[in-house]
Design an enzyme around this catalytic site. Sequence first.
Site, mmCIF file in Angstrom:
data_model
loop_
_atom_site.group_PDB
_atom_site.id
_atom_site.type_symbol
_atom_site.label_atom_id
_atom_site.label_comp_id
_atom_site.label_asym_id
_atom_site.label_seq_id
_atom_site.Cartn_x
_atom_site.Cartn_y
_atom_site.Cartn_z
ATOM 1 N N ALA A 1 0.834 -1.204 0.000
ATOM 2 C CA ALA A 1 0.000 0.000 0.000
ATOM 3 C C ALA A 1 0.869 1.255 0.000
ATOM 4 O O ALA A 1 0.468 2.287 -0.496
ATOM 5 C CB ALA A 1 -0.913 -0.009 1.219
ATOM 6 N N PHE A 2 2.092 1.149 0.556
ATOM 7 C CA PHE A 2 2.897 2.372 0.662
ATOM 8 C C PHE A 2 4.339 2.198 0.227
ATOM 9 O O PHE A 2 5.205 2.947 0.618
ATOM 10 C CB PHE A 2 2.835 2.942 2.080
ATOM 11 C CG PHE A 2 2.702 1.911 3.150
ATOM 12 C CD1 PHE A 2 1.547 1.849 3.922
ATOM 13 C CD2 PHE A 2 3.719 1.010 3.398
ATOM 14 C CE1 PHE A 2 1.421 0.904 4.912
ATOM 15 C CE2 PHE A 2 3.588 0.065 4.399
ATOM 16 C CZ PHE A 2 2.436 0.000 5.160
ATOM 17 N N CYS B 1 7.912 -4.201 -1.780
ATOM 18 C CA CYS B 1 8.369 -5.239 -0.861
ATOM 19 C C CYS B 1 9.462 -6.037 -1.561
ATOM 20 O O CYS B 1 9.293 -6.464 -2.704
ATOM 21 C CB CYS B 1 7.229 -6.169 -0.489
ATOM 22 S SG CYS B 1 5.853 -5.301 0.288
ATOM 23 N N ASP C 1 -8.333 -6.173 9.238
ATOM 24 C CA ASP C 1 -8.175 -6.385 7.791
ATOM 25 C C ASP C 1 -7.806 -7.841 7.496
ATOM 26 O O ASP C 1 -6.889 -8.118 6.723
ATOM 27 C CB ASP C 1 -7.125 -5.413 7.229
ATOM 28 C CG ASP C 1 -7.255 -5.244 5.713
ATOM 29 O OD1 ASP C 1 -8.319 -5.581 5.157
ATOM 30 O OD2 ASP C 1 -6.288 -4.783 5.076
HETATM 31 N N1 9ZP Z 1 5.685 -12.374 -5.834
HETATM 32 C C1 9ZP Z 1 5.576 -12.292 -7.232
HETATM 33 C C2 9ZP Z 1 5.052 -11.080 -7.782
HETATM 34 C C3 9ZP Z 1 6.496 -11.419 -7.901
HETATM 35 C C4 9ZP Z 1 6.247 -13.451 -5.246
HETATM 36 O O1 9ZP Z 1 6.679 -14.357 -5.927
HETATM 37 C C5 9ZP Z 1 6.361 -13.479 -3.781
HETATM 38 C C6 9ZP Z 1 7.245 -14.395 -3.219
HETATM 39 C C7 9ZP Z 1 7.368 -14.436 -1.831
HETATM 40 O O2 9ZP Z 1 8.200 -15.328 -1.225
HETATM 41 C C8 9ZP Z 1 8.947 -16.189 -2.030
HETATM 42 C C9 9ZP Z 1 6.662 -13.587 -0.986
HETATM 43 C C10 9ZP Z 1 5.785 -12.699 -1.574
HETATM 44 C C11 9ZP Z 1 5.628 -12.635 -2.954
HETATM 45 N N2 9ZP Z 1 6.905 -13.719 0.392
HETATM 46 C C12 9ZP Z 1 6.473 -12.928 1.403
HETATM 47 N N3 9ZP Z 1 5.696 -11.847 1.151
HETATM 48 C C13 9ZP Z 1 5.279 -11.067 2.142
HETATM 49 C C14 9ZP Z 1 5.582 -11.374 3.458
HETATM 50 C C15 9ZP Z 1 6.387 -12.481 3.708
HETATM 51 N N4 9ZP Z 1 6.822 -13.232 2.684
HETATM 52 N N5 9ZP Z 1 5.036 -10.590 4.492
HETATM 53 C C16 9ZP Z 1 5.331 -10.509 5.810
HETATM 54 N N6 9ZP Z 1 4.540 -9.584 6.335
HETATM 55 N N7 9ZP Z 1 3.738 -9.018 5.416
HETATM 56 C C17 9ZP Z 1 3.904 -9.726 4.211
HETATM 57 C C18 9ZP Z 1 4.104 -8.971 2.913
HETATM 58 C C19 9ZP Z 1 4.982 -7.754 3.002
HETATM 59 C C20 9ZP Z 1 6.444 -7.967 3.164
HETATM 60 N N8 9ZP Z 1 4.514 -9.939 1.867
HETATM 61 C C21 9ZP Z 1 4.107 -9.698 0.506
HETATM 62 C C22 9ZP Z 1 2.721 -9.743 0.110
HETATM 63 C C23 9ZP Z 1 2.738 -9.242 -1.325
HETATM 64 C C24 9ZP Z 1 4.081 -8.672 -1.598
HETATM 65 C C25 9ZP Z 1 4.956 -8.935 -0.419
#
Ligand code: 9ZP
Length: 327
Positions: free
Chosen positions: A34-35, A38, A147
């Site tokens: 959202a901001f 990542c 949420d």
């Molecule tokens: N995304 C494709 C679009 C390129 C991915 O392949 C992908 C892969 C991930 O791990 C291999 C991954 C997210 C997207 N992993 C991950 N995302 C997190 C997360 C932890 N691990 N979080 C921990 N707290 N909040 C979440 C959040 C923010 C860091 N996310 C994601 C959700 C969507 C983007 C990042």
Amino acid sequence: MAQGCKRDEVPGCYIEDVGSGMLYRRERLLGEGAFGRCFQLMELATGRVYAAKVIPRARLTVVGIAERVERERELQSRLRHRHIVRLHRYFTDHSHVYLLLEYCSRRTLADILRARGRLTEPEVRYYLQQIISGLRYLHGQGIIHRDLKLSNFLVTEEMEVKIGDLGLARREAAAGRRWGALCGTPSHLAPEVLDRKGHGVASDIWALGCAVYTVLTGSPPFEAAQRQELYQRIRAAHYPLSPHLSAHARALIARLLAPDPTARPSLQDVLDHGFFTQGFTPYTLPPRACRSVPIFMGQVPLCRLLHGAATALRRGWLCQDLPPCHT
Ligand code: 9ZP
């Protein structure tokens, strides 16, 4: 020597936390939040991998963003639970704010659902049990998530679920206040939230009902092209009855999606419901359940059973010549 990262997000540049002296290498882009963006970040000293929210300082001047980041940091840094995403570190440099969160290599339940279409009831019990465990801890700390949705349920390498994104979470007293903007995901807003009667523990339970319905049927319970029509359906708790729901699942969803918040079950009530007690819950899920329907044999996924049998054969446990018995 650390070099600052340019906005054009090439992987492989280094980020330094000057406070601790730790150095991180920015790896692949995980998505847009959202901001900010990542990224996967690797801690050079340990090789540990984190999922980082990288927020440009300029973004913090947008109304509400700084408060959201601060709240997430404030709440999440104190929480320690197996089923809540850990916030490992927070730091800033001249250009960005960094939130280093627990890395979940199998992304989110929303991604798994996209690949699968629908999930089976044993799988839903498996995931839901863990989500309830995390949510119980959160509610026990007096925190309402506000949420809860599939894209905020992260899945680890070991196929464990963790509740993430506490940017909208509030302490119970503050969440109960009746003013303020309508926040959260529109299709998951509970009737009392729409009517500005405050967001309580029961509003999280409603959102959980929306998530359970979605994973079992493949579509969210409340959908409409127009916002007003969506809100009308939510207020009436009017959702399509899907043929993909068993009698127990249907009964549980009807309770979770009760228009009157006081009529909704507690988290313990959910675990005591026939949906859980009358069906089996696997101890683990094989990673391939991210892509296709897992096959279960009793409590154990078939692949583990076969793996166990293969190991037994290899080690000769099933052979006639048993080890000598020393009595
Ligand atoms: N995304 C494709 C679009 C390129 C991915 O392949 C992908 C892969 C991930 O791990 C291999 C991954 C997210 C997207 N992993 C991950 N995302 C997190 C997360 C932890 N691990 N979080 C921990 N707290 N909040 C979440 C959040 C923010 C860091 N996310 C994601 C959700 C969507 C983007 C990042």
